[in-house]
Scaffold this motif. Structure first.
Motif, PDB file in Angstrom:
ATOM      1  N   VAL A 140       2.042   9.812   4.986  1.00 37.62           N
ATOM      2  CA  VAL A 140       0.863   9.680   5.781  1.00 37.62           C
ATOM      3  C   VAL A 140       0.176   8.184   5.300  1.00 37.62           C
ATOM      4  CG1 VAL A 140      -1.636  10.618   6.178  1.00 37.62           C
ATOM      5  CG2 VAL A 140       0.344  12.277   5.644  1.00 37.62           C
ATOM      6  N   TYR A 141       0.158   7.562   6.541  1.00 39.91           N
ATOM      7  CA  TYR A 141      -0.406   6.151   6.148  1.00 39.91           C
ATOM      8  C   TYR A 141      -1.024   5.466   7.440  1.00 39.91           C
ATOM      9  CZ  TYR A 141       4.139   5.383   8.827  1.00 39.91           C
ATOM     10  OH  TYR A 141       4.947   5.056   9.719  1.00 39.91           O
ATOM     11  N   GLU A 142      -1.816   4.608   7.306  1.00 44.71           N
ATOM     12  CA  GLU A 142      -2.409   3.651   8.386  1.00 44.71           C
ATOM     13  C   GLU A 142      -1.701   2.334   8.535  1.00 44.71           C
ATOM     14  OE1 GLU A 142      -7.166   3.610   8.368  1.00 44.71           O
ATOM     15  OE2 GLU A 142      -6.794   3.576   6.362  1.00 44.71           O
ATOM     16  N   PHE A 143      -1.171   1.780   7.467  1.00 46.04           N
ATOM     17  CA  PHE A 143      -0.483   0.329   7.751  1.00 46.04           C
ATOM     18  C   PHE A 143       0.837   0.811   7.040  1.00 46.04           C
ATOM     19  CE2 PHE A 143       0.831  -3.812   6.213  1.00 46.04           C
ATOM     20  CZ  PHE A 143       0.110  -4.480   7.052  1.00 46.04           C
ATOM     21  N   LYS A 144       1.909   0.145   7.925  1.00 44.69           N
ATOM     22  CA  LYS A 144       3.148   0.156   7.721  1.00 44.69           C
ATOM     23  C   LYS A 144       3.790  -0.757   6.487  1.00 44.69           C
ATOM     24  CE  LYS A 144       7.788   0.729   9.454  1.00 44.69           C
ATOM     25  NZ  LYS A 144       8.897   0.721  10.786  1.00 44.69           N
ATOM     26  N   SER A 145       3.539  -0.325   5.187  1.00 42.52           N
ATOM     27  CA  SER A 145       4.040  -1.332   4.185  1.00 42.52           C
ATOM     28  C   SER A 145       5.556  -1.264   3.683  1.00 42.52           C
ATOM     29  CB  SER A 145       3.073  -0.860   2.912  1.00 42.52           C
ATOM     30  OG  SER A 145       3.506   0.304   2.309  1.00 42.52           O
ATOM     31  N   VAL A 146       5.723  -2.056   2.854  1.00 45.54           N
ATOM     32  CA  VAL A 146       7.048  -2.008   2.344  1.00 45.54           C
ATOM     33  C   VAL A 146       7.406  -0.624   1.643  1.00 45.54           C
ATOM     34  CG1 VAL A 146       7.486  -4.534   1.946  1.00 45.54           C
ATOM     35  CG2 VAL A 146       6.549  -3.201   0.100  1.00 45.54           C
ATOM     36  N   ALA A 147       6.696  -0.014   1.063  1.00 45.06           N
ATOM     37  CA  ALA A 147       6.667   1.582   0.488  1.00 45.06           C
ATOM     38  C   ALA A 147       6.938   2.281   1.479  1.00 45.06           C
ATOM     39  CB  ALA A 147       5.422   1.775  -0.351  1.00 45.06           C
ATOM     40  N   VAL A 148       6.540   2.237   2.759  1.00 41.74           N
ATOM     41  CA  VAL A 148       6.765   3.238   3.894  1.00 41.74           C
ATOM     42  C   VAL A 148       7.997   2.792   4.262  1.00 41.74           C
ATOM     43  CG1 VAL A 148       6.017   3.913   6.142  1.00 41.74           C
ATOM     44  CG2 VAL A 148       4.325   3.455   4.295  1.00 41.74           C
ATOM     45  N   GLU A 149       8.457   1.378   4.701  1.00 43.11           N
ATOM     46  CA  GLU A 149       9.437   1.085   5.177  1.00 43.11           C
ATOM     47  C   GLU A 149      10.704   1.467   4.577  1.00 43.11           C
ATOM     48  OE1 GLU A 149      11.980  -2.875   7.091  1.00 43.11           O
ATOM     49  OE2 GLU A 149       9.602  -2.627   7.189  1.00 43.11           O
ATOM     50  N   ALA A 184       0.767  -1.322   0.120  1.00 43.73           N
ATOM     51  CA  ALA A 184      -0.160  -0.125  -0.231  1.00 43.73           C
ATOM     52  C   ALA A 184       0.779   1.288  -0.073  1.00 43.73           C
ATOM     53  CB  ALA A 184      -1.050   0.046   1.122  1.00 43.73           C
ATOM     54  N   ALA A 185       0.499   1.994  -0.972  1.00 39.36           N
ATOM     55  CA  ALA A 185       1.260   3.353  -1.106  1.00 39.36           C
ATOM     56  C   ALA A 185       0.692   4.464   0.016  1.00 39.36           C
ATOM     57  CB  ALA A 185       1.183   3.865  -2.522  1.00 39.36           C
ATOM     58  N   PRO A 186       1.717   5.196   0.522  1.00 36.68           N
ATOM     59  CA  PRO A 186       1.259   6.104   1.509  1.00 36.68           C
ATOM     60  C   PRO A 186       1.042   7.292   0.733  1.00 36.68           C
ATOM     61  CG  PRO A 186       3.627   5.913   1.684  1.00 36.68           C
ATOM     62  CD  PRO A 186       3.331   4.852   0.683  1.00 36.68           C
ATOM     63  N   ARG A 187       0.295   8.387   1.314  1.00 36.97           N
ATOM     64  CA  ARG A 187       0.067   9.460   0.833  1.00 36.97           C
ATOM     65  C   ARG A 187       1.368  10.455   0.872  1.00 36.97           C
ATOM     66  NH1 ARG A 187      -5.689  10.203   0.425  1.00 36.97           N
ATOM     67  NH2 ARG A 187      -6.477   8.295   0.379  1.00 36.97           N
ATOM     68  N   VAL A 188       1.637  11.368   0.085  1.00 38.66           N
ATOM     69  CA  VAL A 188       2.860  12.470   0.249  1.00 38.66           C
ATOM     70  C   VAL A 188       2.139  13.663  -0.168  1.00 38.66           C
ATOM     71  CG1 VAL A 188       5.107  12.690  -0.671  1.00 38.66           C
ATOM     72  CG2 VAL A 188       4.054  10.377  -0.886  1.00 38.66           C
ATOM     73  N   PRO A 189       1.805  14.206   1.153  1.00 43.53           N
ATOM     74  CA  PRO A 189       1.212  15.657   0.840  1.00 43.53           C
ATOM     75  C   PRO A 189       2.298  16.500   0.797  1.00 43.53           C
ATOM     76  CG  PRO A 189       1.273  14.978   3.033  1.00 43.53           C
ATOM     77  CD  PRO A 189       1.541  13.660   2.426  1.00 43.53           C
ATOM     78  N   GLY A 190       3.356  16.504   0.940  1.00 39.86           N
ATOM     79  CA  GLY A 190       4.474  17.463   0.840  1.00 39.86           C
ATOM     80  C   GLY A 190       5.755  16.675   1.011  1.00 39.86           C
ATOM     81  N   CYS A 191       6.859  17.724   0.993  1.00 38.68           N
ATOM     82  CA  CYS A 191       8.147  17.349   1.241  1.00 38.68           C
ATOM     83  C   CYS A 191       9.050  18.348   2.006  1.00 38.68           C
ATOM     84  CB  CYS A 191       9.067  17.040   0.102  1.00 38.68           C
ATOM     85  SG  CYS A 191      10.612  16.235   0.357  1.00 38.68           S
ATOM     86  N   ASP A 192       9.835  18.221   3.009  1.00 32.79           N
ATOM     87  CA  ASP A 192      10.439  19.024   3.585  1.00 32.79           C
ATOM     88  C   ASP A 192       9.424  20.253   4.208  1.00 32.79           C
ATOM     89  OD1 ASP A 192      12.875  17.860   2.819  1.00 32.79           O
ATOM     90  OD2 ASP A 192      13.151  19.124   1.110  1.00 32.79           O
ATOM     91  N   ASP A 193       9.684  21.486   3.907  1.00 34.18           N
ATOM     92  CA  ASP A 193       8.591  22.444   4.194  1.00 34.18           C
ATOM     93  C   ASP A 193       7.539  22.984   3.284  1.00 34.18           C
ATOM     94  OD1 ASP A 193      10.014  22.455   6.931  1.00 34.18           O
ATOM     95  OD2 ASP A 193      11.538  23.704   6.097  1.00 34.18           O
TER      96      ASP A 193
END
Length: 534
Positions: free
Chosen positions: A78-87, A42-51
């Motif tokens: 931003v994520y609910e489940f820690k997937s390989v994409a997050v780690e 599952a891919a996490p949301r990426v609402p931004g980067c740095d500031d």
């Protein structure tokens, strides 16, 4: 004698409780590994980067901005489940370090290595499905089922210790081989141990749909892809124990393999589960096994051998084979395209998975009731047209929302339409397999089913990547899925006959003779001459 054939030995007794219990753990093992990446990748949301906060209204737009933000050092996740994409921080279509896996993913036209892990698994499923049937015919249903279960436990356990995304992808490939083997052999092993009069409802009670809810619960409890894999392995261990210690080899396989002593031993073991008044004697068991082996010898001696070539000899059979194969590919493509992209939906990913299983169960039950009580008015083609058209409308509806940049206002609609579409796909597989069995002659029925299933596996391979293709406009993935459904509806309705309440075809269609019988021509000429003389 109370039993006339081996099928009569299977009744609703305590042995069936063992079989159904094993079937539940087997199905959960298969489902949890086939759809593991629903959470694991599952891919996490990426609402931004740095500031910097991106001005994106959808996960797809967030990824587009992140891919272009080359100076990004610390992406926000931003994520609910820690997937390989997050780690492993495999976000969208970019990653920091290139590897040999990138050259492989590019062959498929994608750059997302996490998404490709699902494709790798589906390729493995194709291979496992192809080899498992032959192995089970050589060595037995139980042995091969047990072997694939043990291999599944091994690869899934070591997969949970993967240190890189490349190792994870390789393990998903081997897990896929085991899944393909189990879906082919394990299901046959279970069906051959069920009473013939009760196979349908027993297969319906213990099925994939409710296990989606159980799998979602396991994901919610663990919250991490490594722990989820290990929790699911507990169910695999139970399946292995049941298969190894409580289930004998299939008597039907042993009869087919001419293993008389083993067949008698297997039937004797099953007989012990019956109440004393229902048990049969050893002499009856030996007699039934002997009769079954002799009958199998005679039927094989008379049976004509067919191959995949016979699916393409006669024009009518050829067209039906191609259209049914296209339909199965379409159904699989849409199903797995939606399933492995649940991370873009609003709401809880756990709840979405659970609702999906519930909807598949409910829709399947509704279709079964309509088919049963609808009689002639509700045929196979009509149900296929209704269900696929409904999915098509859902896909075009979501595409319209994305294309007009109304994601924020209608995100609940996107979620509802996706869940309803996925919930409807479940009944389509059963419909198409039933139509295949009713449409093709006896001699090539199994071959046709195998051919169509292979085409379905191709849909499994390419479906998860549908949202990785960039066509230059928002919602392109949903447009692709909608167009595929539209083409399926058209060709299916034109070329596939109605099969409901029709007798199963027995023999292959024959070509009409173009030349007339010479003797018949001579007879007609003689009669004509006599009439002229008179």
């Amino acid at each position: 004698m109370r039993i006339q054939k081996v099928d009569d030995i299977f009744e609703l007794d305590s042995y069936q409780l063992v079989v159904l219990t094993f079937n539940e753990f087997l199905i959960f093992t298969m489902l949890s590994n086939v759809v593991f990446n629903m959470f694991g990748a599952a891919a996490p949301r990426v609402p931004g980067c740095d500031d910097i906060v991106y001005n994106a209204t959808s996960p797809f737009q967030q990824c587009e901005q992140y891919d272009l933000h080359l100076e990004c050092q610390k992406p926000q996740m931003v994520y609910e489940f820690k997937s390989v994409a997050v780690e492993f921080e495999e976000l969208c279509n970019r990653h920091e370090q290139e590897s040999y896996m990138d050259s492989i993913t590019q062959l498929f036209g994608v750059n997302n290595r996490v998404r490709f892990s699902t494709t790798s698994q589906m390729i493995g499923i194709m291979i496992g499905s192809a080899v498992a049937g032959q192995l089970s015919d050589l060595y037995g249903r139980r042995k091969i089922t047990l072997a694939f279960l043990c291999l599944m436990l091994f690869f899934s356990t070591f997969s949970s210790f993967s240190s890189t995304i490349e190792i994870f992808i390789i393990f998903r490939f081997f897990i896929g081989i085991c899944c393909g083997g189990l879906t082919t052999v394990g299901c046959i092993f279970v069906v051959e141990n069920l009473p013939s009069a009760h196979r349908l409802w027993m297969s319906t009670v213990v099925t994939w749909a409710p296990n989606y809810m159980l799998f979602a619960l396991c994901a919610y409890i663990t919250g991490d892809w490594r722990y989820l894999a290990r929790m699911c392995n507990v169910m695999t261990i139970i399946a292995i124990a049941l298969c190894a210690f409580l289930l004998p080899e299939s008597p039907k396989y042993l009869i087919q393999a001419r293993k008389r002593k083993e067949a008698i031993k297997s039937v004797t073991y099953i007989n012990k589960f019956k109440k004393i008044r229902n048990q049969i004697t050893d002499e009856e068991i030996e007699s039934v096994v002997h009769s079954a082996i002799e009958a199998d010898k005679k039927s094989r001696a008379k049976a004509k051998k067919y191959s995949f070539i016979h699916l393409y000899i006669h024009p009518k059979i050829t067209i039906q084979t191609i259209v049914a194969s296209i339909s199965m590919f379409s159904i699989s493509y849409v199903t797995y395209g939606l399933l492995f992209n649940y991370d873009v939906l609003s709401g809880s990913i756990y709840m979405n998975a659970a609702v999906s299983g519930f909807l598949r169960y409910v829709v399947g039950a509704v279709v079964a009731v309509m088919d049963h009580f609808g009689g002639r008015h509700v045929g196979r083609k009509q149900m296929h047209f209704i269900t696929v058209s409904f999915i098509m409308c859902c896909m075009f509806g979501i595409f319209y929302i994305y294309f007009n940049d109304m994601v924020v206002e209608y995100k609940s609609w996107i979620r509802a339409l996706t869940l309803l579409a996925f919930g409807t796909t479940g009944c389509l597989f059963l419909q198409l397999l039933l139509i295949t069995a009713e449409m093709f002659p006896t001699g090539i029925r199994n071959i046709a089913s195998a051919h169509i299933n292979v085409c379905g596996r191709l849909g499994n391979v390419f479906g998860p990547m549908v949202f990785s293709y960039k066509l230059g406009f928002a919602g392109s993935g949903y447009l692709i899925l909608g167009v595929i459904c539209l083409l399926d509806v058209i060709v299916f309705h034109i070329f596939i006959p109605e099969t409901k309440n029709q007798p199963l075809p027995q023999g292959m269609p024959t070509k009409k003779k173009q030349k007339k019988d010479p003797e018949a021509q001579t007879t007609l000429m003689t009669i004509s001459e006599e009439q002229e003389a008179k």
